[in-house]
Enzyme design. Sequence first.
Site, PDB file in Angstrom:
ATOM      1  N   SER A  28     -50.104   7.178  -7.965  1.00 38.63           N
ATOM      2  CA  SER A  28     -49.804   8.385  -7.190  1.00 38.63           C
ATOM      3  C   SER A  28     -50.603   8.416  -5.891  1.00 38.63           C
ATOM      4  CB  SER A  28     -50.126   9.640  -8.019  1.00 38.63           C
ATOM      5  OG  SER A  28     -51.453   9.586  -8.517  1.00 38.63           O
ATOM      6  N   ASN A 116     -57.485  15.185 -16.136  1.00 36.03           N
ATOM      7  CA  ASN A 116     -56.528  16.254 -16.418  1.00 36.03           C
ATOM      8  C   ASN A 116     -56.988  17.609 -15.879  1.00 36.03           C
ATOM      9  OD1 ASN A 116     -55.315  14.168 -17.700  1.00 36.03           O
ATOM     10  ND2 ASN A 116     -55.628  14.927 -19.783  1.00 36.03           N
ATOM     11  N   THR A 161     -20.664  44.412   8.315  1.00 36.82           N
ATOM     12  CA  THR A 161     -20.547  44.114   6.883  1.00 36.82           C
ATOM     13  C   THR A 161     -19.347  43.176   6.803  1.00 36.82           C
ATOM     14  OG1 THR A 161     -19.056  45.959   6.450  1.00 36.82           O
ATOM     15  CG2 THR A 161     -21.400  46.410   6.159  1.00 36.82           C
ATOM     16  N   HIS A 162     -19.389  42.220   5.905  1.00 37.38           N
ATOM     17  CA  HIS A 162     -18.334  41.187   5.805  1.00 37.38           C
ATOM     18  C   HIS A 162     -18.154  40.433   7.132  1.00 37.38           C
ATOM     19  CE1 HIS A 162     -17.070  43.411   2.146  1.00 37.38           C
ATOM     20  NE2 HIS A 162     -17.354  44.468   2.892  1.00 37.38           N
ATOM     21  N   SER A 283     -26.168  17.271  23.805  1.00 39.45           N
ATOM     22  CA  SER A 283     -25.300  16.301  23.138  1.00 39.45           C
ATOM     23  C   SER A 283     -25.307  15.018  23.946  1.00 39.45           C
ATOM     24  CB  SER A 283     -23.886  16.881  23.057  1.00 39.45           C
ATOM     25  OG  SER A 283     -22.943  15.837  22.983  1.00 39.45           O
ATOM     26  N   LYS A 289     -23.430  20.840  26.423  1.00 40.21           N
ATOM     27  CA  LYS A 289     -23.894  21.393  25.141  1.00 40.21           C
ATOM     28  C   LYS A 289     -25.368  21.790  25.123  1.00 40.21           C
ATOM     29  CE  LYS A 289     -22.149  21.760  21.584  1.00 40.21           C
ATOM     30  NZ  LYS A 289     -21.723  20.797  20.571  1.00 40.21           N
ATOM     31  N   ASN A 291     -27.580  23.034  21.849  1.00 37.22           N
ATOM     32  CA  ASN A 291     -27.442  23.306  20.415  1.00 37.22           C
ATOM     33  C   ASN A 291     -28.687  23.974  19.817  1.00 37.22           C
ATOM     34  OD1 ASN A 291     -24.938  21.982  20.496  1.00 37.22           O
ATOM     35  ND2 ASN A 291     -25.912  20.003  20.147  1.00 37.22           N
ATOM     36  N   GLU A 296     -30.643  25.446  12.978  1.00 37.05           N
ATOM     37  CA  GLU A 296     -29.784  24.686  12.050  1.00 37.05           C
ATOM     38  C   GLU A 296     -30.615  23.931  11.022  1.00 37.05           C
ATOM     39  OE1 GLU A 296     -26.152  22.736  14.179  1.00 37.05           O
ATOM     40  OE2 GLU A 296     -27.757  22.946  15.640  1.00 37.05           O
ATOM     41  N   TYR A 323     -51.577  17.711 -21.358  1.00 39.82           N
ATOM     42  CA  TYR A 323     -51.179  16.935 -20.190  1.00 39.82           C
ATOM     43  C   TYR A 323     -50.192  15.833 -20.570  1.00 39.82           C
ATOM     44  CZ  TYR A 323     -51.268  13.908 -16.127  1.00 39.82           C
ATOM     45  OH  TYR A 323     -50.889  13.153 -15.047  1.00 39.82           O
ATOM     46  N   GLN A 328     -47.510  14.356 -13.003  1.00 40.30           N
ATOM     47  CA  GLN A 328     -47.876  13.752 -11.719  1.00 40.30           C
ATOM     48  C   GLN A 328     -46.759  13.973 -10.687  1.00 40.30           C
ATOM     49  OE1 GLN A 328     -50.035   9.958 -11.633  1.00 40.30           O
ATOM     50  NE2 GLN A 328     -48.188   9.052 -10.789  1.00 40.30           N
ATOM     51  N   LYS A 331     -46.392  16.724  -7.421  1.00 41.42           N
ATOM     52  CA  LYS A 331     -47.036  16.752  -6.100  1.00 41.42           C
ATOM     53  C   LYS A 331     -46.095  16.632  -4.923  1.00 41.42           C
ATOM     54  CE  LYS A 331     -51.075  15.359  -8.278  1.00 41.42           C
ATOM     55  NZ  LYS A 331     -50.237  15.360  -9.526  1.00 41.42           N
TER      56      LYS A 331
HETATM   57  N1  ARG Z   1     -52.501  11.153 -11.137  1.00 42.10           N
HETATM   58  C1  ARG Z   1     -52.488  12.024 -12.253  1.00 42.10           C
HETATM   59  C2  ARG Z   1     -51.639  13.260 -11.939  1.00 42.10           C
HETATM   60  O1  ARG Z   1     -51.424  13.522 -10.828  1.00 42.10           O
HETATM   61  C3  ARG Z   1     -53.864  12.468 -12.587  1.00 42.10           C
HETATM   62  C4  ARG Z   1     -54.089  12.797 -14.023  1.00 42.10           C
HETATM   63  C5  ARG Z   1     -54.028  11.553 -14.816  1.00 42.10           C
HETATM   64  N2  ARG Z   1     -54.389  11.757 -16.162  1.00 42.10           N
HETATM   65  C6  ARG Z   1     -54.109  10.848 -17.124  1.00 42.10           C
HETATM   66  N3  ARG Z   1     -54.514  11.133 -18.296  1.00 42.10           N
HETATM   67  N4  ARG Z   1     -53.430   9.774 -16.860  1.00 42.10           N
HETATM   68  O2  ARG Z   1     -51.191  13.952 -12.814  1.00 42.10           O
END
Ligand code: ARG
Length: 465
Positions: A28, A116, A161-162, A283, A289, A291, A296, A323, A328, A331
């Site tokens: 990660s 964790n 409205t509408h 454009s 144009k 825009n 948007e 956990y 993971q 994120k």
């Molecule tokens: N990279 C992990 C996460 O974002 C961290 C926690 C990892 N814990 C484990 N027991 N593998 O969740």
Amino acid sequence: MGVKKIEKLWGGRFKKNINKEMEEFISSLSFDKKLVKHDLLGSIAHAQMLGKCKIINEEEKDKIVEGLKQILKEVQKGKIEIVNGEAEDIHSWVENKLKEKIGTIAGKLHTARSRNDQVALDERLYLKEEVQKIQDLLNDLQTSLLLIAEKNLDVIMPGYTHLQHAQPILFSHHLLAYFYKFNRDKGRMKDLFKRMDVLTLGSAALAGTSFPIDREYVAKELNFGMISENSLDAVSDRDFILEFLSTSAILMMHLSRLSEEIILWSSKEFNFIELDDSFCTGSSIMPQKKNPDAAELIRGKTGRVYGNLINLLIMMKALPLAYNHDMQEDKEPLFDTVSTLGKSLFLMSKMIETMQVNKEKMETSTKGDFSTATELADYLVKKGLSFREAHKLIGKIILYCLENKKSLEDLAISELKSFHKDFKEEIIEILKPHSAIEAKDSYGGTSLKRVKESIQKAKKIMEEK
Ligand code: ARG
């Protein structure tokens, strides 16, 4: 087989190296490196607590804290780069770096802690900061809306409205409608902040720890208002992210509706506003144009923010306590939402602040559109008719106008009288858009007096924040 073991936080019980694709798959670091500052700050507080509680000795604590502070400084100055593939995640990366700096004592930092409870802490630290930035951006947007509302206080526009002309309103009233929508979004952010302001560190892997730790101390050091009550809950909970994502989804929906109106208003057909050049593009083929791209894209990006919420809801829904590595995956949707929201709020407030309001076009659009027909009905009701009777009669007048290619304003008093004897000369004035607006003097209505009051109230709300 002679395979060389590489260093992992968990390497002890393994005989073989991890498979290359597997290593990439579980990593990660490429995204959780965003949490480096929070991971370091959390680790510093943890090490200080370990020292204070005599779980490590004073000298070890000083070395660890000093090493972590150095890493923080170097990261902030851009002296060390976090290279993808260097470690499994940001927590391992920090520990590896610390080991490079201070040697094997680095290994003591992880006493009474698990990744964790660490990741749950880092995310809360990160999001507390970001929610505050989002609230500031919401304040800026509300300020822009108020500014333009005040500048265009008495500008008349058709209310819809509408998407059909309904009744004339003040443009300032329309802008204030968004002020209040964003105010509720701000309230929701403030509310979720309270539930996010909880220290999870000290829950360890899932069951708590056998070391005599001091969680109160860590909470104070890291500025948390509360401490989690249940270790299993603390490491398995991502409600705080879900609440943020759902509040963000609602906020994006509001931004998207305003974007849609901006796009309509800046079209040739409406021509109510002109956006500043700096928030538009042209454009490559049609030289004429201009825009409304920012609007948007805000509308377009609303989809990904909704997607981020659904993504996390689905990811979490079948996870047993506590956990699981699935988590993971929380994120990227979180980071993407924070960045999309920040940019959208910033651009929206600049776009509003710099737009030109085409007062004449807005006002002339309220002419000849039958949008004061309700005034005619209300008039007869005040003369004693039931609203239903009046409504039916005015319907006949509209039909007469359509058949004779006339608007309500074109009708002579004699024509009106032929429909009902109670129509008097005064009705000609009552039928004008500005009179219709003035008549909407109920609390929260669009009369100038009410809108002025509403602006004062809005300003007070802004001072309270
Ligand atoms: N990279 C992990 C996460 O974002 C961290 C926690 C990892 N814990 C484990 N027991 N593998 O969740």
